[in-house]
Design a protein around this motif. Structure first.
Motif, PDB file in Angstrom:
ATOM      1  N   CYS B 152      26.221  20.318 -28.507  1.00 15.10           N
ATOM      2  CA  CYS B 152      25.142  19.331 -28.516  1.00 15.10           C
ATOM      3  C   CYS B 152      25.898  17.917 -29.343  1.00 15.10           C
ATOM      4  N   CYS B 199      18.064  13.844 -31.153  1.00 14.61           N
ATOM      5  CA  CYS B 199      18.251  14.353 -29.643  1.00 14.61           C
ATOM      6  C   CYS B 199      18.155  13.067 -28.597  1.00 14.61           C
ATOM      7  N   ARG B 200      19.288  13.146 -27.852  1.00 15.93           N
ATOM      8  CA  ARG B 200      19.141  11.879 -26.810  1.00 15.93           C
ATOM      9  C   ARG B 200      18.847  12.521 -25.420  1.00 15.93           C
ATOM     10  N   THR B 201      18.523  13.840 -25.103  1.00 20.14           N
ATOM     11  CA  THR B 201      18.083  14.310 -23.900  1.00 20.14           C
ATOM     12  C   THR B 201      19.435  14.315 -23.009  1.00 20.14           C
ATOM     13  N   ILE B 202      20.435  14.752 -23.802  1.00 19.77           N
ATOM     14  CA  ILE B 202      21.889  14.943 -22.670  1.00 19.77           C
ATOM     15  C   ILE B 202      21.877  16.181 -22.098  1.00 19.77           C
ATOM     16  N   MET B 203      20.875  17.243 -22.566  1.00 17.83           N
ATOM     17  CA  MET B 203      20.806  18.476 -21.770  1.00 17.83           C
ATOM     18  C   MET B 203      22.006  19.297 -21.903  1.00 17.83           C
ATOM     19  N   ASN B 204      22.851  18.954 -22.663  1.00 18.08           N
ATOM     20  CA  ASN B 204      24.221  19.986 -22.928  1.00 18.08           C
ATOM     21  C   ASN B 204      23.718  21.328 -23.271  1.00 18.08           C
ATOM     22  N   CYS B 205      22.476  21.473 -24.163  1.00 22.38           N
ATOM     23  CA  CYS B 205      22.145  22.548 -24.504  1.00 22.38           C
ATOM     24  C   CYS B 205      21.801  23.519 -23.582  1.00 22.38           C
ATOM     25  N   ILE B 219      12.198  20.623 -26.834  1.00 25.55           N
ATOM     26  CA  ILE B 219      12.160  19.164 -27.416  1.00 25.55           C
ATOM     27  C   ILE B 219      11.289  18.255 -27.051  1.00 25.55           C
TER      28      ILE B 219
HETATM   29  S1  SF4 Z   1      19.308  17.519 -25.028  1.00 26.11           S
HETATM   30 FE1  SF4 Z   1      20.176  19.158 -26.246  1.00 26.11          FE
HETATM   31  S2  SF4 Z   1      22.160  18.872 -26.270  1.00 26.11           S
HETATM   32 FE2  SF4 Z   1      21.129  16.927 -25.714  1.00 26.11          FE
HETATM   33  S3  SF4 Z   1      20.915  15.851 -27.442  1.00 26.11           S
HETATM   34 FE3  SF4 Z   1      19.054  16.985 -27.414  1.00 26.11          FE
HETATM   35  S4  SF4 Z   1      19.306  18.959 -28.299  1.00 26.11           S
HETATM   36 FE4  SF4 Z   1      21.498  17.949 -28.182  1.00 26.11          FE
END
Ligand code: SF4
Ligand code: HEM
Ligand code: SF4
Ligand code: FES
Lengths: 128, 231, 113
Positions: B152, B199-205, B219
């Motif tokens: 993340c 959290c920027r909702t990148i969704m790498n997680c 989240i």
């Molecule tokens: S969506 Fe997941 S990977 Fe992306 S910023 Fe939020 S917690 Fe980190």
């Protein structure tokens, strides 16, 4: 456990990490946001000039005729297009629309392709 | 097969380096961890964590060809060679592929990962309807492997203040639990520029969770719960 | 460094984004009708009872939105406290400058009309 003796190394070489498509759309959203921020003072100045006098209004209108300003306008058109498309995607995902992985990947791919196309459209429209 | 592995020896104090290995998989070797076990026979100085070898203990998380994953769940078939192994990104390296998880677990602890309930104890257990139980699906399965948090970007920049996807998924696991009565305090704790809102909702997680869970979805639910509460 | 808290800033950014979306679409739909836009028509639009407030609203939302967005970027990449405060201060000054300039221009036109 003993305390580590000194500063431990950290692996964080971004060039060696494989970023998913969503991360690429996200960093582009950030870059485009910064570009738009930088453009804001210029935009305010143009607005000011265009309202000030007939001559200034004409020079603002004629601004797009130089090749350099065309490139700048192209970059900004992309920034606006990408930022707005990614922004809409964000707002939808915030309320749970398209936030499953498969659909989020698809929409990330879509906006990355659609933004340059929309930018071109904006540019052509702006020139006409 | 060819591998390229990140090596770091704290006693020597040299900067980390990459070391190339060649190892012959044998019949029955299906996962990356099988190969690593053979490598360890070849070079007993190579360090990595592992225990269950079946995706339950969460100890063999590492960066495999640029993506985080568990060696024991990563099939050898389809891995591009040389297989490049590095420790979890953004985590302090103790030795080779072994990282310091102290901060990661401190974040986990900070969300109070236990049921809080001040109501009088019932005769037997606290009951849940099947529907209430279903709300925990996709949350309770987390094995705390840290694949997500270590992938993340927001966690890379603020590992001391952002709770990270793993801890936030766990936080939501307790908020969503019908037997827990501390949702309001839990939400209060999370309403913070750093803890939740990095959290920027990148969704790498969600991309890398080896258990197929979706921290980004948890989240999203926490943010909506906060929104609902204040409106 | 708390700086405008969690949820509040997040909500401001979403609401301003929605507002911006509507206003930008509105502007793009309205402009073709006004063209060919000459100086006096443009001044009439910006000094009008509808156009003026809408442009002011657009820039107000823009500045609020950009401030939260830039703050997030600063909180991510700039860790030293002094540097953070300096850059945040600069961003704030730039945005206030933008807002002031736009409002002044609009007021100038409205007063002349
Ligand atoms: S969506 Fe997941 S990977 Fe992306 S910023 Fe939020 S917690 Fe980190
Ligand atoms: C034109 C002026 C604009 C500027 C200067 C601007 C600037 C920014 C900046 C700097 C960010 C932070 C990016 C990040 O954290 O990575 C941001 C985020 C955001 N922008 Fe804009 N923006 C503009 C217009 C818009 C519009 C029209 C929308 C409409 C959809 C929008 C939607 C969003 C959203 C939803 C976010 C939040 C993203 C997140 O939380 O990660 N923006 N903006
Ligand atoms: S959410 Fe998935 S990746 Fe993250 S710690 Fe739990 S099991 Fe590991
Ligand atoms: S060894 Fe236990 S999760 Fe891989």
């Amino acid at each position: 456990m003993d305390k580590p003796p000194h500063r431990l190394p950290v692996f964080l070489n971004l060039a060696q990490i494989r970023f998913p498509i969503g991360a690429i759309a996200s960093i582009a959203h950030r870059v485009s946001g910064v570009l738009l921020f930088i453009a804001l003072p210029v935009l305010a100045a143009l607005l000011h000039a265009s309202l000030r006098s007939e001559a200034d209004f004409a020079s603002v209108r004629g601004l797009l005729s130089s090749p350099l300003s065309l490139v700048v306008a192209g970059v900004l058109a992309w920034a606006l297009a990408h930022h707005v498309l990614a922004g809409i995607r964000h707002l939808l995902m915030d309320v749970g629309i398209g936030s499953e992985l498969e659909r989020a990947r698809a929409s990330a791919r879509l906006i990355l392709v659609a933004a340059p196309a929309l930018a071109l459209l904006l540019l052509v429209w702006g020139l006409s | 097969m060819r591998l390229n592995i990140y090596r770091y020896d704290p006693e020597r104090g040299d900067p980390p380096r990459m070391q190339a290995y060649d190892v012959q998989p044998e019949a029955g070797d299906k996962k990356l961890l099988d190969l690593l076990m053979r490598l360890r026979v070849q070079d007993d100085s190579l360090s990595f964590r592992r225990s269950c070898r079946e995706g339950v203990c969460g100890s063999d998380a590492m960066n495999i060809n640029g993506r985080n994953g568990l060696a024991c769940l990563t099939a050898l078939d389809g891995l591009k060679e040389p297989i490049v192994l590095r420790p979890l990104p953004g985590f302090p390296v103790i030795r080779d592929l072994v990282v310091d998880m102290t901060q990661f677990f401190a974040h986990y602890h900070s969300i109070r990962p236990w049921l809080i309930n001040d109501e009088p104890l019932p005769e037997r257990e606290r009951l849940q309807t099947p529907t209430e139980r279903e709300r925990l699906d996709g949350l309770y399965e987390c094995i705390l492997c840290a694949c997500c948090s270590a992938f993340c970007p927001s966690y890379w920049w603020n590992p001391d203040k952002f709770i990270g996807p793993s801890g936030l998924l766990q936080a939501y696991r307790f908020i969503a639990d019908s037997r827990d009565t501390a949702s309001a305090e839990r939400l209060d704790f999370l309403d913070d520029v750093y803890r939740l809102y990095r959290c920027r909702t990148i969704m790498n997680c969600t991309e890398v969770c080896p258990k197929g869970l979706s921290p980004s979805h948890a989240i999203e639910r926490i943010r909506l719960a906060l929104l609902q509460r204040s409106s | 460094m708390r700086l405008f808290t969690g949820q509040r800033a997040w909500v401001v950014q979403r609401l301003s984004a929605l507002l911006l979306l509507v206003l930008i679409l509105l502007a793009m739909l309205a402009l073709p009708f006004a063209s060919p836009l000459d100086f006096s028509a443009w001044r009439a639009l910006a000094g009008g009872a509808l156009g003026g407030p809408l442009i002011a609203l657009l820039f107000g939302a823009l500045c609020a939105h950009a401030w939260v967005g830039m703050r997030d970027i600063v909180l991510d990449y700039l860790q030293p406290r002094g540097l953070r405060l300096a850059v945040l201060g600069l961003i704030t000054v730039v945005l206030l400058g933008v807002l002031a300039r736009v409002l002044l221009s609009l007021a100038m036109v409205a007063l002349a009309a």
